[in-house]
Design a protein around this motif. Sequence first.
Motif, PDB file in Angstrom:
ATOM      1  N   LYS A  32       0.649  -1.133   0.022  1.00  0.00           N
ATOM      2  CA  LYS A  32      -0.298   0.009  -0.513  1.00  0.00           C
ATOM      3  C   LYS A  32       1.015   1.419  -0.197  1.00  0.00           C
ATOM      4  O   LYS A  32       0.497   2.276   0.876  1.00  0.00           O
ATOM      5  CB  LYS A  32      -0.840  -0.353   1.065  1.00  0.00           C
ATOM      6  CG  LYS A  32      -2.260  -1.313   0.873  1.00  0.00           C
ATOM      7  CD  LYS A  32      -3.347  -0.667   2.108  1.00  0.00           C
ATOM      8  CE  LYS A  32      -2.381  -1.378   3.501  1.00  0.00           C
ATOM      9  NZ  LYS A  32      -3.529  -0.568   4.622  1.00  0.00           N
TER      10      LYS A  32
ATOM     11  N   LEU B 100       2.494  -1.469   5.365  1.00  0.00           N
ATOM     12  CA  LEU B 100       2.038  -1.158   4.735  1.00  0.00           C
ATOM     13  C   LEU B 100       1.878  -2.148   4.053  1.00  0.00           C
ATOM     14  O   LEU B 100       1.208  -2.532   2.422  1.00  0.00           O
ATOM     15  CB  LEU B 100       3.276  -0.564   3.661  1.00  0.00           C
ATOM     16  CG  LEU B 100       3.261   0.274   4.549  1.00  0.00           C
ATOM     17  CD1 LEU B 100       4.824   1.081   4.047  1.00  0.00           C
ATOM     18  CD2 LEU B 100       2.428   2.127   4.070  1.00  0.00           C
TER      19      LEU B 100
ATOM     20  N   SER C 282      -0.716   4.841   2.050  1.00  0.00           N
ATOM     21  CA  SER C 282      -1.475   4.743   3.507  1.00  0.00           C
ATOM     22  C   SER C 282      -1.292   5.985   4.410  1.00  0.00           C
ATOM     23  O   SER C 282      -1.123   6.347   5.367  1.00  0.00           O
ATOM     24  CB  SER C 282      -1.069   3.531   4.310  1.00  0.00           C
ATOM     25  OG  SER C 282      -0.283   2.658   3.430  1.00  0.00           O
TER      26      SER C 282
ATOM     27  N   TYR D 161     -10.140   3.688   0.391  1.00  0.00           N
ATOM     28  CA  TYR D 161     -10.261   2.359   1.145  1.00  0.00           C
ATOM     29  C   TYR D 161     -11.037   1.188   0.039  1.00  0.00           C
ATOM     30  O   TYR D 161     -11.632   1.837   0.482  1.00  0.00           O
ATOM     31  CB  TYR D 161      -9.733   1.747   2.613  1.00  0.00           C
ATOM     32  CG  TYR D 161      -9.361   0.152   2.842  1.00  0.00           C
ATOM     33  CD1 TYR D 161      -8.926  -0.085   2.819  1.00  0.00           C
ATOM     34  CD2 TYR D 161     -10.742  -0.523   3.027  1.00  0.00           C
ATOM     35  CE1 TYR D 161      -7.975  -1.905   2.459  1.00  0.00           C
ATOM     36  CE2 TYR D 161     -10.669  -1.587   3.146  1.00  0.00           C
ATOM     37  CZ  TYR D 161      -9.432  -2.387   2.909  1.00  0.00           C
ATOM     38  OH  TYR D 161      -9.192  -4.076   2.518  1.00  0.00           O
TER      39      TYR D 161
END
Lengths: 282, 441
Positions: free
Chosen positions: A108, A190, A208, A247
Amino acid sequence: MSSEHIFIYTLVLMGLLGLVGAIVLYLTAKKFKVVEDPRIDQIEGLLPGANCGACGCKGCRDFACECVRRGNLDGLTCPGAGAAAMKNIASILGVDSVDAARNIAVLKCNGSCGARPLTYEYDGASSCAVMDAVGCGTSACSYGCLGCGDCVSVCRFGALRIDESSKLPVVDEKTCTGCGVCVRECPRHLIELRPEGRRNRRVWVACSSRDKGAVARKICSAACIGCGKCAKVCPFGAIEVTDNLSYINPDLCKACGKCLGVCPTGSICATFENITKDKATE
Amino acid sequence: MRYSFKIGGIHPAPNKIASRRIEIFPLPMRASLPLTQHIGAPSKAIVGKGDKVKRGQLIAENSSFVSAGLHAPVSGTVVGVEDIVMPWGKSSRSIVISATEEEHLEDSHDREKYWCDMIPSICDRSLSERLTADEIRTKILQAGIVGLGGATFPSHVKLSIKPEQKPEVLIINACECEPYLMCDDALMCTYPGRIAEGVELMMKAGGIPRAVIAMEDNKPEAAAAMREALQENKDISLRILKTKYPQGGEKQLVEAVTGRRIESGKLPLSVGVVVNNVATAFAVWQAVATSQALIERVITVTGDIAAGERKNYMVAIGTPFSSLPLTLPGEAIAIVGGPMMGRSAVRLDAPVMKGTSGLTVLKRPERRQPLACVRCGACVDACPMGLEPYLLSTYGRLRMWDEARENDVFDCLECGACSYSCPSDRPILDYIRVAKQRAKL
């Protein structure tokens, strides 16, 4: 006494000693024999032998023992072995196999060297955990990948490597088993395990950063700025923006790829070709 | 005979080169106050964007018992409650206050009067006799006082002692064993009487019969000043300790002063001791006698290369480091705190916090590549806790958290004596710190 006699006596004496020893060993083995279920060995043979601990057991042998002890596979899966091996294990135990979706690790963060200028110097130990403990790393982003490869060093399957040009870890889809050891290792959390998806189609937000949009953008050109365009365009309501970060819920996402086209910073990643805006509207 | 702790310890060059005068540093026009300036639950902001605040007004309150309040260091308007980047690069939720020209002038005038009116040397005992323990504790709580030595533990919690816990002695930590830093030294030279009063107030608040002010033997001026202030006082004594790092570590200090060892995982109170920093004692006096909350503190600006003047400043909490008069040459690194336990600072627009004791500017050291551990045991000899740093560090590197826990990794106070003494330049403490973080999970 001639040398011949010595030879014969020695042979007889050693032979007798050996015989007595053998009898003692035989009787002991008979007396203390442990009956072990042969299925344990069979199951262990099907497991990858990496002792990664993703199943929650102490190792592959422990997992095999646990399977046989319970007699079923409820709540027991080995992500490392794969679906075919799990089916075989189920047939050894004589139970129906449970279909578990395969998970693959995704990163991420998309802050490659080009997107995220290096602002600070770091000359300490080459470890993400150490780097995170003393500061924010070499870039101004306090959420992104540190690039020292702690995840690479813990992967038992060799599925991760640091890319030379971007200095970010790359997941090899074929070898990644979704065991989740790297997820626990990353000091910045992550790495996420996401279902493989239909026809290997996966979409995720590769950022993130919870910084405000303007700040995040200044630090890294590939950052999610929390604009919410993706959430608006998603026909399945799978995307949510909290704390300036989007998300994508993997349970609701159908991997249509509409969000890819609207993201202004390109922080949404996919395993398939990007459908351009024009094509989507056609 | 000079007292000291027994096991380990190192002797780094003290480098106490700053001047002992405290200069009142001008108030900032814009102050940012992180909500987490102490150990425990973050404070809860009670002001919002656009609110007018007065200097000394409560702007964030305790969110639980182990927490501390925050007060506005300047009058002005709240710009917002936003994420501010800390010196080491991570961001933290903070209240930002901006002052206008008039407000700034008025505040500065009040502040100048406050510091000019303060009579530095006379110790007035009537205050601690007049107030009850509860009253003093409430004042400490209301002033948002935390331990100013660096650990920033809320002081009202430390002084909430039940009589059955039998506190015997209050140790005032004035060791300042960290090289370069001199803020406590300067404070003792300037306001010895006020510190003595603060100590009396603390003794009353905690119900502690006796106090010992402990300092290293490299502060003769401060020792003389304190001795004079304590002349009339039978309950507070002065104890001069050997100069040895980390003499100011809590467990080391208790051992040096009382000869008692604190068990692993226990607090000093388990051996009847309470430890507080000398700057905290001064802050307690300020809170009780002058009703000023903890809105300013002394910090040392020092270093080994041209960093402006090496001085002690009385600065308002929330002042950005960048407004301090110092120039940073290219080959320099800035450290918030001292060189042993401080943190490397990459952002100097970050604010001074309650736990900031100084800013040290050093010439960038040439970092040698770490060599293999030769098992010489230098780190074992240096460790003041009697641990085996090389072993704990290896456990940290190999992710063996259980083994690290079994070998008492949590006893480590992160003093850095192991990394300092390593002839192979291994980053021993770095990995121990990782082990401490991960072994908790």
